[in-house]
Structure formats: structure tokens, C-alpha cells
Scaffold this motif. Sequence first.
Motif, mmCIF file in Angstrom:
data_model
loop_
_atom_site.group_PDB
_atom_site.id
_atom_site.type_symbol
_atom_site.label_atom_id
_atom_site.label_comp_id
_atom_site.label_asym_id
_atom_site.label_seq_id
_atom_site.Cartn_x
_atom_site.Cartn_y
_atom_site.Cartn_z
ATOM 1 N N HIS A 157 13.207 8.524 26.374
ATOM 2 C CA HIS A 157 13.763 7.733 25.270
ATOM 3 C C HIS A 157 14.056 6.286 25.663
ATOM 4 C CE1 HIS A 157 13.713 11.015 22.561
ATOM 5 N NE2 HIS A 157 14.500 11.758 23.307
ATOM 6 N N ARG A 158 13.522 5.867 26.806
ATOM 7 C CA ARG A 158 13.718 4.472 27.222
ATOM 8 C C ARG A 158 12.823 3.538 26.406
ATOM 9 N NH1 ARG A 158 14.404 5.768 33.712
ATOM 10 N NH2 ARG A 158 16.360 6.921 33.388
ATOM 11 N N HIS A 159 13.157 2.272 26.437
ATOM 12 C CA HIS A 159 12.405 1.209 25.740
ATOM 13 C C HIS A 159 12.457 1.359 24.223
ATOM 14 C CE1 HIS A 159 10.969 0.419 29.753
ATOM 15 N NE2 HIS A 159 10.439 1.627 29.806
ATOM 16 N N LYS A 160 13.507 2.004 23.725
ATOM 17 C CA LYS A 160 13.659 2.130 22.273
ATOM 18 C C LYS A 160 14.955 1.469 21.801
ATOM 19 C CE LYS A 160 11.405 6.692 22.273
ATOM 20 N NZ LYS A 160 11.651 8.131 22.055
ATOM 21 N N GLY A 161 15.614 0.758 22.703
ATOM 22 C CA GLY A 161 16.828 0.045 22.309
ATOM 23 C C GLY A 161 18.119 0.833 22.450
ATOM 24 N N ALA A 162 18.050 2.031 23.054
ATOM 25 C CA ALA A 162 19.257 2.862 23.133
ATOM 26 C C ALA A 162 20.326 2.243 24.037
ATOM 27 C CB ALA A 162 18.895 4.261 23.623
ATOM 28 N N ALA A 163 19.925 1.777 25.219
ATOM 29 C CA ALA A 163 20.923 1.216 26.143
ATOM 30 C C ALA A 163 21.571 -0.033 25.551
ATOM 31 C CB ALA A 163 20.271 0.889 27.485
#
Length: 156
Positions: free
Chosen positions: A83-89
Motif C-alpha cells: 500500500h505504499r506510494h498511495k499517499g497513506a503516510a
Amino acid sequence: MDRRQAMSLEVRPMEKGDLEALAVLEALCFSEPWSQESLGEELSNPNACFLTAAEGGEVWGYGGMHFACGEFYLDNLAVFPQHRHKGAARAILLALRDFALAQKGAFLTLEVRPSNTAAIALYTGLGFRETGRRKNFYTRPAEDALLLQLDLTGEA
Ligand SMILES: CC(C)(COP(=O)(O)OP(=O)(O)OC[C@H]1O[C@@H](n2cnc3c(N)ncnc32)[C@H](O)[C@@H]1OP(=O)(O)O)[C@@H](O)C(=O)NCCC(=O)NCCS
């Protein structure tokens, strides 16, 4: 980055039901991971703010900080690889920043490995600036820590 997926992402307080997944995420990301028990202790800590990013009941990631006297310290921030690179962090960090601003915090600070270019890009992109370095802070592998800080006094 798939912004359409990020649109339905929810950032909310960490819950008991998140703990098992978050302990798995910790073990996946860090050489000295927090246990499920340690994470659970933060649920009742009045000087902590731990937030989970989830979509449709699936935990994507989390971030947590402790605070005292207007000083906010980010303990951890992690997102599952798929789920990285989807704006979660970024969404989690902005929600933590907003919490600190609402408490009239002076600054938000954190340590990061100098080799962690992804995290450093995230933090500096949101206005964090380097304030120092701790020698041999990390183990496995040994590495200094960069100290980054976001000033909150000019942002409210
Ligand atoms: C660092 C981490 C939390 C980023 O999570 P993420 O959800 O993929 O990050 P986002 O999608 O919100 O990205 C926000 C910004 O971070 C930066 N970024 C994220 N991943 C990056 C990468 N692999 N390389 C370079 N920059 C990156 C970019 O500036 C990005 O903005 P952009 O998409 O407009 O270019 C994630 O890679 C992770 O969990 N890493 C392992 C745990 C960790 O190192 N935590 C930090 C401890 S200090």
C-alpha cells in the motif's frame, strides 16, 4: 501513485482490533519492532496519539507520537509494502500534525536513518528541517540518526 485509492482512505485513532496487523507491520519494517502488547499500551496513554490508516476495514499503516509540554515526538510511521506510494503516510503525518496544532504544540520532532531516503523525502516535503544528528543511534545495522523537526508555531 493511485490517488483514487487514497481518496477512500480513512485516518482514525488506532483501535484494539488493529493491533495484530500493526505488530506484523512493525516486525516487517523495523529491526527493533514494537510488540502487540507495547502498541496496546498506547490505547490508554493520555500523552500519546496513535492513528491508523485503513480502507474498507484493511489496515494500510499507522503512525504514533508522544507529547508533553507542547513538544511532540513521532515514534513510528509505517505502511504495508503493498500500500505504499498511495499517499497513506502523508495522510497519517498530516493528521498527526493537525492533532499537535490543535493542542497548540510548539514542534513535532523525530529521528530517521540517513539511509531512509523515502522517509526523509516525505518529512522534508512536509516542511521538516534537520536540527541535528545522534551518533550510533540505531542498531542492526548501526547507523546515526538524523533529527528532523517541524515548527508548529507559524502554522496555526
Ligand atoms: C516511508 C514510508 C512510511 C512512506 O509511506 P508511503 O505511504 O509509501 O508514502 P506516501 O505515499 O504518503 O508518500 C509521500 C511522499 O513521501 C516520499 N516518498 C515515499 N516513498 C518514497 C520512495 N520510495 N522514494 C522517494 N520518496 C518517497 C515522496 O516525497 C512522496 O510524495 P510524492 O508521492 O508526492 O512523490 C514507507 O515507505 C514505509 O513504511 N517504510 C518503512 C518504515 C519506515 O521507514 N518508516 C519511517 C521511519 S522514520
